[in-house]
Design a protein around this motif. Structure first.
Motif, PDB file in Angstrom:
ATOM      1  N   UNK A 110       0.877  -1.174   0.000  1.00 56.02           N
ATOM      2  CA  UNK A 110       0.000   0.000   0.000  1.00 56.02           C
ATOM      3  C   UNK A 110       0.913   1.222   0.000  1.00 56.02           C
ATOM      4  N   UNK A 111       0.630   2.170  -0.855  1.00 58.36           N
ATOM      5  CA  UNK A 111       1.495   3.358  -0.895  1.00 58.36           C
ATOM      6  C   UNK A 111       0.741   4.533  -0.281  1.00 58.36           C
ATOM      7  N   UNK A 112       1.250   5.011   0.853  1.00 54.53           N
ATOM      8  CA  UNK A 112       0.645   6.161   1.522  1.00 54.53           C
ATOM      9  C   UNK A 112       0.026   5.791   2.856  1.00 54.53           C
TER      10      UNK A 112
ATOM     11  N   UNK B  82      -6.568   6.670   3.874  1.00 55.07           N
ATOM     12  CA  UNK B  82      -6.852   5.486   3.061  1.00 55.07           C
ATOM     13  C   UNK B  82      -5.842   4.373   3.312  1.00 55.07           C
ATOM     14  N   UNK B  83      -4.555   4.708   3.330  1.00 56.52           N
ATOM     15  CA  UNK B  83      -3.551   3.663   3.520  1.00 56.52           C
ATOM     16  C   UNK B  83      -3.666   2.987   4.876  1.00 56.52           C
TER      17      UNK B  83
ATOM     18  N   UNK C 148      -0.767  11.371   5.884  1.00 54.28           N
ATOM     19  CA  UNK C 148      -0.935  11.665   4.454  1.00 54.28           C
ATOM     20  C   UNK C 148      -0.839  13.159   4.222  1.00 54.28           C
ATOM     21  N   UNK C 149      -1.832  13.711   3.563  1.00 51.84           N
ATOM     22  CA  UNK C 149      -1.783  15.134   3.235  1.00 51.84           C
ATOM     23  C   UNK C 149      -1.645  15.998   4.492  1.00 51.84           C
TER      24      UNK C 149
ATOM     25  N   UNK D 172      -2.455   7.365  -2.257  1.00 50.42           N
ATOM     26  CA  UNK D 172      -1.587   8.548  -2.304  1.00 50.42           C
ATOM     27  C   UNK D 172      -2.345   9.875  -2.239  1.00 50.42           C
ATOM     28  N   UNK D 173      -3.658   9.801  -2.100  1.00 45.35           N
ATOM     29  CA  UNK D 173      -4.438  11.034  -1.979  1.00 45.35           C
ATOM     30  C   UNK D 173      -4.639  11.712  -3.317  1.00 45.35           C
TER      31      UNK D 173
END
Ligand code: N01
Length: 549
Positions: free
Chosen positions: A15-17, A21-22, A48-49, A145-146
């Motif tokens: 999973x990236x991020x 979500x990740x 994340x963000x 990754x958003x």
């Protein structure tokens, strides 16, 4: 480009991020399906963000009790928000609380930026490389990754020679920026810029706000939450969740089923005054046709423009701020705390760069086409993001037969349900283009995607299916539905909207998010799964799983 070695660990899922979500995807695959899963995260912590967005005034526009996970009542009851809208520090505290509570950090590799992902067809594995030369392989690749995580820094000539400091709001220094007594220039008046202006103005010696497109904004009316409200939230998890799942935008309020045209001018004024006092994104939820009917929209737009003119004392500044060229909420509608009021301060000036565009950045500041120059110590770029596709492009994804995602999306993103791209098997894109994503309260659409992907992978594993892909035809059909849904609204009518990719020079103009509503989208995805995944291609094969350590 470094590739993984034979010794690299084989995972079931990569999973990236490590944002909303990740983190939930890791929990779902590892703790629900018992898979060997790992998250790779570029930042030094979860969020994340929100790990990067630490600019002055950074705060979520969704109300706190809806900007959190709702999949678990236990988690819901354990956390208590302090304000109507969560600030960025509080969101990070929340994300860390969840990560610790679910014991996620042991399977997250921080400070690990993914730079390449390649599908190895012979092995039916994704091979992923990082900036530091590490390699990983996994059966499933899930991008978390958003949508708004790749900074858009406009290529204004001269920036490299600027002698002051400059920052983009989306990658703000962890230690903060001291504006005390400084001459600051802020470029950009989107949701971010509108949050930042009053906070920077309160500290800076002088703030010049460079406005290219005037923007609507409605007061947020942030406030501390009362003990009664906190108790109500804690005890009403199921009802709040149900509301968020049933509404168009995944917010915890419903849209009134009445037209602007059904009410008299007096009634309209009374409704909008009340909504203005109440504040927040529900301003547009007073009528069903705000985003469907130009005439209805214009009435709300005029109300907000009148408010701007009544708040801002200097008539010339007020006129420039109220000279808005697009329908209300057809670009993401900002909400604010004293944004327009900030222009009544002696140390704040509005610079109209639509009338007199920025020509270059000089060593001393910003020069306009007219030759006027603003001398600055700090430039703040509140210039937004290469939205939705930017974060995916940064992963340099290569699918079957060496085809790149960049090439596949040359003319704009094409996906099936925003979840898969043909020729990139076993790859899922959480909140990808073609899903409601940025038109929805993010945690709500993230949970739906994560749960759908988890159920899908469970189905594949239970049925000995080794590969899932989609088809060009399915993407064409879905693309038509995305276009139809957008064209039923006023959203695509704004030529400079980032929803269309118009904020990034050279980016194809395609309306990217699905505007048909979250509730409708949720039903559609559930139906696809229930019917055995039409539009996807499921191939049987050895359901190999990651070796135990
Ligand atoms: O970015 P934007 P943002 N010269 O792209 C201007 C989310 N968000 O970071 O409109 C001069 O909206 C540009 O001008 P124009 C939310 O979804 C969420 O503010 O292109 N100006 C515009 O004014 C939001 O929509 C929260 O003419 C230039 C601004 O920069 C999304 O993030 C909080 C320029 C960019 O506005 C992006 O918002 C904040 C140039 N060369 C944001 N280039 C939450 O609540 C760009 N601009 C979760």
């Amino acid at each position: 480009m470094p590739l993984d070695t034979a010794a690299a660990p084989t995972l079931d899922a990569l999973i990236i991020g490590a944002g909303f979500s990740g983190m939930y995807q890791l929990h779902s695959l590892r703790d629900r399906l018992g898979m060997k899963a790992m998250v790779l995260e570029a930042g030094g912590g979860v969020g994340g963000t929100w790990y990067w967005n630490r600019y002055p005034g950074a705060r979520c526009d969704s109300e706190s009790h809806s900007y959190c996970y709702a999949f678990s009542e236990a988690l819901w009851r354990e956390w208590e928000w302090t304000e109507r809208y969560p600030g960025h520090e509080e969101i990070r505290r929340y994300m860390n609380f969840v990560a610790d509570r679910l014991d996620l950090k042991r399977d997250i590799r921080f400070n690990t930026r993914v730079i390449a992902c390649r599908y190895d067809e012979a092995a039916n594995l994704w091979r992923v490389s990082t900036e530091t030369g590490e390699g990983f392989s996994a059966r499933y690749l899930i991008t978390a990754v958003g949508c708004l995580s790749t900074a858009n820094i406009p290529k204004i000539p001269g920036l490299e020679a600027f002698q002051g400091e400059w920052y983009h709001t989306g990658s703000w220094p962890q230690e903060g920026v001291d504006f005390t007594g400084k001459r600051v220039g802020q470029i950009g008046t989107g949701s971010t810029g509108i949050q930042a202006v009053p906070v920077i103005a309160a500290q800076a010696g002088h703030l010049a706000v460079f406005q290219r497109t005037a923007n609507y904004s409605v007061p947020a009316r942030n406030k501390p939450l009362t003990p009664e409200f906190k108790a109500w939230v804690r005890d009403n998890w199921a009802a709040i969740r149900e509301t968020m799942h049933s509404t168009v935008n995944g917010h915890p309020f419903t849209i009134e089923d009445r037209s602007v045209h059904e009410v008299s001018d007096e009634e309209l004024k009374a409704i909008l005054e009340k909504a203005w006092e109440r504040g927040g994104l529900q301003f547009r939820a007073n009528f069903r046709d705000v985003l469907l009917d130009e005439g209805a929209n214009a009435k709300l737009a005029n109300f907000v423009k009148d408010k701007i003119r009544s708040i801002v004392k200097d008539p010339e500044t007020a006129a420039k701020l109220a000279e808005i060229d697009h329908p209300y909420a057809a670009k993401r509608p900002p909400i604010d705390t004293d944004y327009f009021e900030a222009f009544n301060r002696d140390n704040v000036a509005l610079v109209d760069v639509r009338a007199d565009p920025i020509e270059r950045i000089t060593p001393k500041g910003v020069r306009l086409r007219s030759g006027k120059e603003a001398e600055l110590d700090i430039i703040v770029f509140a210039t937004g993001f290469d939205a939705m596709t930017g974060p995916l492009m940064g992963l340099n994804i290569i699918g079957v037969d060496g085809k790149t995602l960049a090439k596949e999306w040359e003319a704009g993103p094409r996906t099936y349900l925003g979840l898969q791209v043909a020729g990139f098997p076993n790859m899922f894109t959480i909140t990808g283009p073609g899903s409601p994503s940025v038109l929805c309260n993010m945690p709500v659409c993230i949970e739906q995607h994560v749960e759908w992907i988890t159920d899908c992978i469970a189905h594949l594993r239970a049925n000995g299916i080794a590969r899932i892909d989609t088809t060009g035809a399915a993407m064409e059909d879905w693309g038509r539905e995305v276009e139809r849904a957008a064209n039923a609204t006023l959203l695509p009518r704004v030529p400079h909207s980032w929803y269309l990719g118009a904020n990034v020079p050279g980016k194809p103009r395609v309306f990217m998010p699905y505007a048909g509503g979250m509730a409708r989208y949720r039903r559609h995805c559930a139906e696809i799964a229930a019917k055995g995944y039409p539009g996807f291609v499921l191939e049987r094969g050895e359901p190999a799983q990651a070796a135990a350590e």
